[in-house]
Design a protein around this motif. Structure first.
Motif, PDB file in Angstrom:
ATOM      1  N   VAL A 118       0.740  -1.362   0.013  1.00 22.45           N
ATOM      2  CA  VAL A 118      -0.046   0.009  -0.030  1.00 22.45           C
ATOM      3  C   VAL A 118       0.833   1.258  -0.015  1.00 22.45           C
ATOM      4  O   VAL A 118       0.634   2.330  -0.660  1.00 22.45           O
ATOM      5  N   MET A 119       1.663   1.367   1.037  1.00 18.19           N
ATOM      6  CA  MET A 119       2.924   2.039   0.964  1.00 18.19           C
ATOM      7  C   MET A 119       3.406   2.691  -0.460  1.00 18.19           C
ATOM      8  O   MET A 119       3.465   3.849  -0.814  1.00 18.19           O
ATOM      9  N   VAL A 156      -4.143  -7.618  -2.394  1.00 13.71           N
ATOM     10  CA  VAL A 156      -4.151  -6.092  -1.984  1.00 13.71           C
ATOM     11  C   VAL A 156      -3.621  -5.141  -2.898  1.00 13.71           C
ATOM     12  O   VAL A 156      -4.347  -3.926  -3.076  1.00 13.71           O
ATOM     13  N   LEU A 157      -2.857  -5.569  -3.924  1.00 12.87           N
ATOM     14  CA  LEU A 157      -2.572  -4.614  -4.927  1.00 12.87           C
ATOM     15  C   LEU A 157      -3.735  -4.478  -5.708  1.00 12.87           C
ATOM     16  O   LEU A 157      -3.772  -3.256  -6.281  1.00 12.87           O
ATOM     17  N   LYS A 159      -7.577  -0.504  -7.957  1.00 11.94           N
ATOM     18  CA  LYS A 159      -9.008  -0.039  -8.341  1.00 11.94           C
ATOM     19  C   LYS A 159      -9.263   1.104  -7.690  1.00 11.94           C
ATOM     20  O   LYS A 159      -9.961   2.053  -8.410  1.00 11.94           O
ATOM     21  N   ILE A 160      -8.906   1.446  -6.433  1.00  9.04           N
ATOM     22  CA  ILE A 160      -9.055   2.517  -5.770  1.00  9.04           C
ATOM     23  C   ILE A 160      -8.163   3.689  -6.438  1.00  9.04           C
ATOM     24  O   ILE A 160      -8.727   5.023  -6.687  1.00  9.04           O
ATOM     25  N   LYS A 161      -6.918   3.340  -6.603  1.00 13.18           N
ATOM     26  CA  LYS A 161      -6.079   4.579  -7.355  1.00 13.18           C
ATOM     27  C   LYS A 161      -6.565   4.855  -8.719  1.00 13.18           C
ATOM     28  O   LYS A 161      -6.484   6.284  -9.209  1.00 13.18           O
ATOM     29  N   THR A 162      -7.130   3.862  -9.326  1.00  9.91           N
ATOM     30  CA  THR A 162      -7.615   4.228 -10.792  1.00  9.91           C
ATOM     31  C   THR A 162      -8.898   5.276 -10.796  1.00  9.91           C
ATOM     32  O   THR A 162      -8.909   6.082 -11.609  1.00  9.91           O
ATOM     33  N   PHE A 173      -8.596  -9.419  -5.532  1.00  7.63           N
ATOM     34  CA  PHE A 173      -8.408 -10.790  -5.795  1.00  7.63           C
ATOM     35  C   PHE A 173      -7.534 -11.362  -6.467  1.00  7.63           C
ATOM     36  O   PHE A 173      -7.326 -10.494  -7.542  1.00  7.63           O
ATOM     37  N   TYR A 174      -7.000 -12.353  -6.325  1.00  9.29           N
ATOM     38  CA  TYR A 174      -5.821 -12.935  -7.030  1.00  9.29           C
ATOM     39  C   TYR A 174      -5.802 -14.366  -7.209  1.00  9.29           C
ATOM     40  O   TYR A 174      -6.135 -14.855  -6.320  1.00  9.29           O
ATOM     41  N   LYS A 175      -5.757 -14.824  -8.351  1.00  8.54           N
ATOM     42  CA  LYS A 175      -5.432 -16.140  -8.697  1.00  8.54           C
ATOM     43  C   LYS A 175      -4.085 -16.525  -9.534  1.00  8.54           C
ATOM     44  O   LYS A 175      -3.905 -15.758 -10.146  1.00  8.54           O
TER      45      LYS A 175
END
Length: 808
Positions: A519-520, A559-560, A565-568, A620-622
């Protein structure tokens, strides 16, 4: 435990040099940093750990009316229960309730793999000494523990199978299907090989010995809701087991984990029983209930690392190159399946370590025994398989007279050639094992030191020195493909602070710290602006176990995903609000740059909030690319491999069997490390734990099936005096992961555990001097003083026979 040899870390890199651990006091200075990943940020709970303020299950404030649990255990290894008299137990002071199978409203089963072979409480048959039969619920823990001892249980003893030899002799069933991995025709290639050696190797188990024992506290809520605080590595599985036992939907059960005082795999499935008992008692009484196992009970009840017997047959030529391998890996699995199937599978996956076998057949035997149901442990069977691989190398080296390092180098995988295919038909696309071994050998002066040690041994009658350099190639991913997924939940608040929740569990390994760094890095924030909250099944559902070295890989990407998504949204908003192109928006440590305008991050967040922009997102990640078919023994079970090498030098007293680790040098591949300080700490700790497994930690059962090493007084983990006198750890430079992992890092939880194997082979090298290095010592593990003495005496007798017969 293992004194670090790490120089001062300035927040951007971690370097090491040789230090004498007996005389040098060392410090690690960690400066506050911005920028997040690839920085040596201090552990997010480090201050709490050292100050005693970090809370574990037994530190949580006790609710009013809290009850305490204690389990009643079997005193037989295998028996039919004829009678249970609990009258005195129920009448004991402070006892509120005695739980038996009749009190379970749902399923009396906590099998993690759906075989339904692991009852929470025994009913008709007990299958090992220490199996839970009933549980006492009392006003105090002392009252519960005292009442347990008043039970009178009648048994009819049944035949007990306690080890691999007995299981094979009795034709014992397997707890899971046996697996075969093969390529080519191993039998034919062995017959045609110029030279051939066969043998057998015993590898002992290992107690997890986490600092915080198994513990859980359950709080009943309204309408059958149940909240459970558990020391578990797999909150979702614990949630599911509780729901099955209580016969309720999973949605009514919430499991929370802030941190564990260690896990090492011992809390992946073993935490389920305590949590289910606490929830069952809370459900029946309507009062909060806690179970914290006594250390002796914990070690008696819970499963360990699987001990193996490995039978091998290897064909090779005069240059030391392997032609064919046939290997059978038999494991003492215990009384139920637990995770023994995937553990023995992973042993096969790693029975090649870094080496190419042209023709190969690998087979598993997960044998059922009347002992604790063995379970996950750091490496998950991989280290046992690698022990087998390294024994093959050692056999070839002594048979040919070559330096074991040269035998290793000539047999490693070669990417992009016809020597890059594993026994499970996965191509090794990034083999760097040989390069790492060569680099480490040069860095630590292996060749010259080996010569000096041989000269020393000719002059020293009783103290013998040995040296060994061993590699590791460790596959990263869950072999159960569906576990390779993760979720996360990120909130940005109007003051610009960020809260992160993800599906991974913190057990001291620094996972939460690395998630903070993700996040940082993306938001360009300082550490004090990002807060990790407790892992909670009510926030992120359907979590995978924090295991398989995949915690950072999976959860970091989840987390990324949430942050991006928020950053976009923020970039789109900022571009519109300040009338600049989106590619002119940049998040910097000074603030968010929108063209020529610099906006403090908190101001941007406030503006976005008033513009009704969502500041929360799930992620989410797979894991991509992976697939595995256990029916055919083929697939790509791993996304990538982590590599490394270790060189250990030891001194062995051949009169007493005592051993001292003089020096250890490790070069390890962590990719683009997320946090060099934490990763170096993980490597140091993993090495010592691995060396302990192979040298000091011995599990002993008596003929009645009772575990005799069930306390710190009888089970020896490595202490400060067992650390290497000189301990050098270095991360491989300029080695980003070629796969798209979180910021190109590599997993560092399990792979460095294998570095402890270099100690076992250094001991073997020392003992081999007793026969002038002409015989493979075939040293079993753990190499305790008694085992070393037996092996040394065997080598002496071989040497004496040579003299008596005039054999050269």
């Amino acid at each position: 435990m293992a004194g670090p040899s790490t120089e001062v870390i300035d927040g951007t890199k971690a370097e090491t040099k040789a230090l004498d651990a007996r005389s040098v006091s060392q410090r690690i200075s960690l400066k506050p940093v911005r920028g997040g990943a690839s920085q040596s940020l201090r552990h997010e709970s480090g201050i709490l750990h050292v100050s005693g303020a970090a809370t574990y299950i037994d530190d949580l404030p006790e609710p009013k009316g809290l009850l305490h649990l204690a389990p009643g255990l079997s005193t037989r290894a295998h028996a039919r229960i004829l009678s249970i008299d609990l009258g005195a137990v129920r009448a004991a002071s402070g006892v509120v309730l005695v739980l038996t199978t009749k009190d379970i409203p749902g399923h009396n089963d906590v099998s993690p793999v759906g075989k339904h072979d692991e009852p929470l409480l025994a009913e008709d048959i007990v299958s090992y000494h220490g199996q839970m039969i009933f549980a006492v619920v009392a006003e105090t823990r002392a009252q519960a523990r005292a009442a347990v001892r008043l039970a009178k249980i009648g048994y009819e003893d049944l035949p007990a199978i306690l080890d691999v030899a007995q299981a094979r002799a009795a034709g014992s069933e397997v707890v899971w299907r046996s697996l075969t991995m093969s390529r080519g025709d191993a039998e034919s290639a062995l017959r045609k090989a110029p030279r051939r050696v066969s043998g057998s190797l015993s590898v002992g188990g290992q107690e997890h010995f986490y600092l915080e024992g198994q513990a859980a506290m359950a709080m009943p809520g309204e309408n059958r809701e149940m909240c459970v605080w558990s020391s578990t590595q797999h909150p979702t599985e614990t949630q599911l087991m509780i729901a099955h036992v209580l016969d309720c939907p999973s949605a009514l059960v919430t499991v929370e984990v802030r941190r564990m005082g260690g896990g090492f795999g011992g809390k992946e499935t073993q935490a389920n029983g305590p949590a289910c008992l606490a929830a069952l008692a809370a459900s029946i009484t309507g009062r909060a209930t806690k179970l914290r196992l006594d250390r002796d009970d914990d070690m008696t009840i819970t499963g360990k690392r699987h001990d193996f017997v490995i039978d091998y047959n290897v064909g090779f030529d005069d240059e030391g190159r392997i032609h064919a391998v046939d290997m059978v890996l038999a494991a003492r699995c215990g009384w139920s399946a637990d995770l023994s199937g995937p553990v023995t599978d992973r042993a096969l996956f790693h029975a090649d370590n870094a080496y190419y076998y042209p023709d190969v057949r690998l087979r598993s035997e997960p044998l059922k025994t009347n002992t604790q149901s063995n379970t996950a442990y750091r490496g998950f069977g991989g280290p046992q398989g690698i022990v087998g691989a390294e024994r093959l190398i050692e056999e070839i080296a002594y048979a040919t007279g070559f330096d074991p390092l040269d035998v290793r180098l000539c047999n490693t995988y070669e990417t992009g050639t016809d020597r890059d295919l594993t026994p499970y038909h996965m191509n090794v696309e990034d083999s760097i094992a040989a390069d790492i071994m060569k680099a480490l050998a040069e860095d630590c002066g292996y060749r010259k030191r080996r010569e000096d040690i041989r000269v020393f041994n000719t002059k020293s009658r009783f103290i013998k020195r040995g040296i060994a350099l061993t590699p590791v190639k460790f596959g990263i991913a869950f072999t159960a493909t569906h576990y390779n997924q993760a979720g996360a939940l990120v909130h940005v608040y109007t003051d610009g602070s960020v809260q992160v929740n993800h599906g991974g569990c913190e057990m001291g390994q620094g996972l939460h710290t690395k998630m903070v760094q993700v996040v940082m890095r993306e938001f360009a924030l300082e550490a004090d602006r990002v807060r990790i909250t407790a892992t909670n099944t009510g926030k992120v559902p359907n979590t995978s176990a924090t295991a398989a070295s995949s915690g950072a890989d999976l959860n970091g990407m989840a987390v990324l995903d949430a942050v991006i998504k928020i950053k976009t949204r923020l970039v789109t908003f900022a571009a519109e609000h300040w009338s600049v192109p989106e590619d002119h928006i940049a998040f910097t440590p000074e603030g968010v740059q929108a063209g020529e305008t610099l906006i403090p991050f908190s101001d941007l967040i406030k503006a976005a909030y008033f513009a009704r922009i969502s500041l929360s997102s799930n992620g989410f990640y797979k894991t991509p690319k992976i697939h595995w078919n256990p029916d055919t023994g083929r697939g790509r079970p791993f996304l990538y491999f982590a590599y490394g090498a270790a060189c250990s030098e030891v001194a062995v007293d051949t009169l007493t069997g005592e051993m001292c680790i003089e020096r250890v040098d490790i070069l390890h591949d962590a990719g683009q490390s997320l946090n060099p300080a934490i990763d170096i700490g993980q490597i140091e700790g993993a090495f010592v734990q691995g060396a302990g497994w192979l040298t000091t930690e011995e599990l002993v059962w008596d003929s009645a099936g009772r575990l005799r090493t069930h306390a710190p007084s009888t089970y020896k983990i490595p202490g400060c005096s067992d650390r290497p006198r000189i301990f050098n750890v270095r991360l491989l430079d300029n080695a980003p992961n070629q796969e798209e992992t979180i910021f190109r890092s590599k997993a560092v939880g399990e792979p460095p555990f294998v570095h402890g194997l270099s100690v076992l082979h250094a001991i073997s090298d020392a003992i081999a001097s007793l026969d002038d290095y002409r015989s493979c010592p075939r040293l079993d593990a753990p190499a305790t003083p008694e085992t070393i003495l037996r092996c040394a005496e065997h080598l002496r007798s071989i040497a004496a026979d040579r003299v008596a017969t005039g054999t050269t």
